[in-house]
Enzyme design. Structure first.
Site, mmCIF file in Angstrom:
data_model
loop_
_atom_site.group_PDB
_atom_site.id
_atom_site.type_symbol
_atom_site.label_atom_id
_atom_site.label_comp_id
_atom_site.label_asym_id
_atom_site.label_seq_id
_atom_site.Cartn_x
_atom_site.Cartn_y
_atom_site.Cartn_z
ATOM 1 N N VAL A 117 0.830 -1.197 0.000
ATOM 2 C CA VAL A 117 0.000 0.000 0.000
ATOM 3 C C VAL A 117 0.871 1.255 0.000
ATOM 4 O O VAL A 117 0.645 2.186 -0.766
ATOM 5 C CB VAL A 117 -0.945 0.010 1.218
ATOM 6 C CG1 VAL A 117 -1.653 1.357 1.354
ATOM 7 C CG2 VAL A 117 -1.970 -1.119 1.093
ATOM 8 N N LYS A 118 1.929 1.269 0.859
ATOM 9 C CA LYS A 118 2.815 2.434 0.912
ATOM 10 C C LYS A 118 4.187 1.982 1.385
ATOM 11 O O LYS A 118 4.307 1.117 2.255
ATOM 12 C CB LYS A 118 2.256 3.502 1.867
ATOM 13 C CG LYS A 118 3.078 4.796 1.879
ATOM 14 C CD LYS A 118 2.427 5.869 2.748
ATOM 15 C CE LYS A 118 3.249 7.157 2.731
ATOM 16 N NZ LYS A 118 2.625 8.230 3.535
ATOM 17 N N ILE A 156 5.617 0.076 4.663
ATOM 18 C CA ILE A 156 5.137 0.583 5.952
ATOM 19 C C ILE A 156 3.629 0.402 6.074
ATOM 20 O O ILE A 156 3.060 0.600 7.151
ATOM 21 C CB ILE A 156 5.508 2.066 6.172
ATOM 22 C CG1 ILE A 156 4.984 2.946 5.031
ATOM 23 C CG2 ILE A 156 7.013 2.222 6.314
ATOM 24 C CD1 ILE A 156 5.201 4.430 5.261
ATOM 25 N N SER A 157 2.981 0.012 4.970
ATOM 26 C CA SER A 157 1.558 -0.319 5.008
ATOM 27 C C SER A 157 1.285 -1.323 3.897
ATOM 28 O O SER A 157 1.718 -1.133 2.761
ATOM 29 C CB SER A 157 0.697 0.933 4.818
ATOM 30 O OG SER A 157 -0.685 0.588 4.852
ATOM 31 N N VAL A 158 0.583 -2.399 4.240
ATOM 32 C CA VAL A 158 0.216 -3.417 3.255
ATOM 33 C C VAL A 158 -1.206 -3.883 3.524
ATOM 34 O O VAL A 158 -1.731 -3.719 4.628
ATOM 35 C CB VAL A 158 1.170 -4.642 3.301
ATOM 36 C CG1 VAL A 158 2.599 -4.244 3.013
ATOM 37 C CG2 VAL A 158 1.060 -5.372 4.634
#
Length: 402
Positions: free
Chosen positions: A64-65, A73-75
Site C-alpha cells: 500500500v505504501k 510501511i503499510s500493506v
C-alpha cells in the site's frame, strides 16, 4: 492458490470463490459467517493496480505504501491471516468494532459480519493510507464504515466502548486506551510482539487486564507513532549475520559475540522430537534467560558458519561472549526430526546445557498446540509473579504453560 485456467485469472468472482475454498481447506476460515464475508467483499477493489492473482493469493500481502528506503510501511494483509484473525475475533451481528491500522478491505469484511445494525470504525496514523482506505471503501459500497485519521495508540474514544478491537499492525505493547475502550466482555485481537516474536493473540477482558483465548503465528509491519517499538535493537556481527532483541535487560556485545562465531562449534543433540516449530519457538523465546534472535543470510548458511534455522530468525541464548541457538537433524527415533543446539564461545557448554534442557522440557511437557496462557497486566507488577514475565512500557506480559 492454484488457478485452473486463464479465464479464472481474469474473473474476480471465480478467484474469490477459489480463495474462499482454499481458506476453508487450510482452516483459516472455520465459520459460515466469515466465509460469507470473504465471498462477498471484492478484495481486488481494495488493491487497485495490483494483478488479480496477487490480490487473491492466500499468503501474499499487497503493498500500500513504502518508506524512503523502499520498505513496506503499510500493506493489505494476506487473506489467510485476515481469516485467522476474524475467526479469533468471533464478531457477531450488531457489534461495535474498532480496527487499528487501516487498509479498507478488513474493515469491509468486519462490516459484513456486524451487519446493518453494527458499526465499524477504522483508524490509521497515515493520511495517505486512511484516504486510500476511504476511497476503496466508497468504491466497493461500504460508505457506512467510519474512517479516522489519528494515532491508534490512543484508540478512538469517540465511539467507545467497543465489543471488539482488532489491531492490524504489529504492536510492541498494549496501551491503556485499548483495554479501557473495550466493553466488559469485549475482546482485543492484536499481533503482539514479545522478544521480537509476534503472535496474533485474542485477549478477553479480565478485570483490569486481559486473558488470552487463542494465539496464532502472525507477521505484520510494525506500528508507527507512539506505539512504535523504540526498544528494539539489532546489531550486525558480520556481513550477513545479525542479532536482534527488544528486551532492555539483554546486552549485545557485537564484537565479543562475533569473535565467538570464529571459535569451534559445540553441537548438542537433545533426543527430543522437533515438531510444531511455532509453538516451540514461542516457548524458547519466553523461557531463555537472555533471549535474542539470530538472523543469517543464505550465503552465510551455505558457507557452513550458521545453521539454516537462522534464515528466518531463531531463538538464541546469549551471554557477554557466547551464543547458542536451535538446530535440527533427521532422526526416525524421534518421529522424523530431533532438536539440538549449536553453541560458540567460552561459555558454549553452559549455554548449550541450558538450551537442551528447555528443548527436552518442551517435548516432554508441552508438545501440543495452545499450551500457553498469556495474560496482560497493566501497570508495574506488584510482586514477583510465578509465570514467565516480560516487562513492557504500560504493563507486563505473563505467560504460563499447561
Amino acid at each position: 492458490m492454484t488457478v485452473p485456467d486463464d479465464s479464472e485469472v481474469r474473473d474476480p468472482g471465480a478467484l474469490r470463490a477459489s480463495m474462499v475454498r482454499a481458506l476453508r481447506d487450510q482452516d483459516a476460515i472455520t465459520s459460515e459467517r466469515v466465509a460469507a464475508a470473504f465471498a462477498t467483499v471484492p478484495r481486488h477493489r481494495f488493491a487497485p493496480g495490483a494483478p488479480l492473482e496477487l490480490a487473491y493469493d492466500l499468503h501474499s500481502t499487497v503493498p500500500v505504501k513504502k518508506d524512503e528506503h523502499g520498505l513496506d510501511i503499510s500493506v493489505m494483509s494476506a487473506a489467510h491471516l485476515q481469516g485467522v484473525m476474524l475467526e479469533q475475533a468471533d464478531i457477531r451481528a450488531g457489534m461495535k468494532v474498532l480496527e487499528i491500522g487501516s487498509g479498507g478491505y478488513n474493515a469491509a469484511l468486519v462490516q459484513e459480519l456486524v451487519g446493518g445494525e453494527g458499526a465499524v470504525t477504522t483508524v490509521d496514523i497515515d493520511r495517505d493510507v486512511i484516504d486510500r482506505a476511504r476511497r476503496c471503501l466508497d468504491d466497493a459500497g461500504y460508505g457506512q464504515v467510519r474512517t479516522v485519521l489519528a494515532d491508534g495508540e490512543s484508540g478512538v474514544p469517540d465511539g467507545a466502548p467497543y465489543d471488539r478491537i482488532i489491531v492490524t499492525v504489529a504492536a510492541w505493547d498494549i496501551p491503556a486506551p485499548w483495554i479501557g475502550g473495550l466493553t466488559g466482555n469485549g475482546r482485543l485481537v492484536v499481533p503482539l510482539t514479545v522478544r521480537c516474536t509476534t503472535r496474533s493473540i485474542a485477549f478477553d477482558r479480565d478485570g483490569e487486564g486481559l486473558l488470552s483465548r487463542s494465539y496464532r503465528l502472525a507477521r505484520f509491519v510494525p506500528m508507527q507513532g507512539e506505539g512504535a517499538p523504540k526498544e528494539e535493537r539489532k546489531v550486525l556481527l558480520r556481513d550477513g549475520v545479525a542479532l536482534q532483541t527488544d528486551d532492555v535487560r539483554v546486552r549485545l556485545d557485537a564484537e565479543a559475540l562475533n569473535r565467538a562465531l570464529d571459535e569451534p562449534r559445540l553441537v548438542r543433540w537433545s533426543g527430543a522430537a522437533y515438531e510444531l516449530p511455532d509453538e516451540l519457538e514461542l516457548y524458547l523465546t519466553l523461557n531463555l534467560s537472555s533471549a535474542a534472535r539470530l538472523h543469517s543470510s543464505k550465503d552465510v548458511v551455505e558457507s557452513g558458519l550458521v545453521e539454516a534455522s537462522a534464515l528466518l530468525g531463531v531463538p538464541t541464548l546469549v551471554s557477554e561472549d557466547s551464543i547458542a541457538y536451535r538446530t535440527r537433524r533427521e532422526n526416525e527415533n524421534t518421529g522424523g526430526f530431533e532438536s539440538g543446539v549449536v553453541a560458540h564461545g567460552p561459555q558454549a557448554e553452559a549455554l548449550a546445557d541450558q538450551y537442551v534442557e528447555l528443548l527436552r522440557r518442551w517435548a516432554r511437557n508441552h508438545r501440543r498446540r495452545g499450551t500457553a496462557t498469556i495474560r496482560y497486566l497493566p501497570g508495574p507488577a506488584a510482586s514477583p509473579l510465578p509465570q514467565v514475565t516480560v516487562p513492557k512500557r504500560h504493563g507486563v506480559v505473563a505467560v504460563t504453560w499447561h
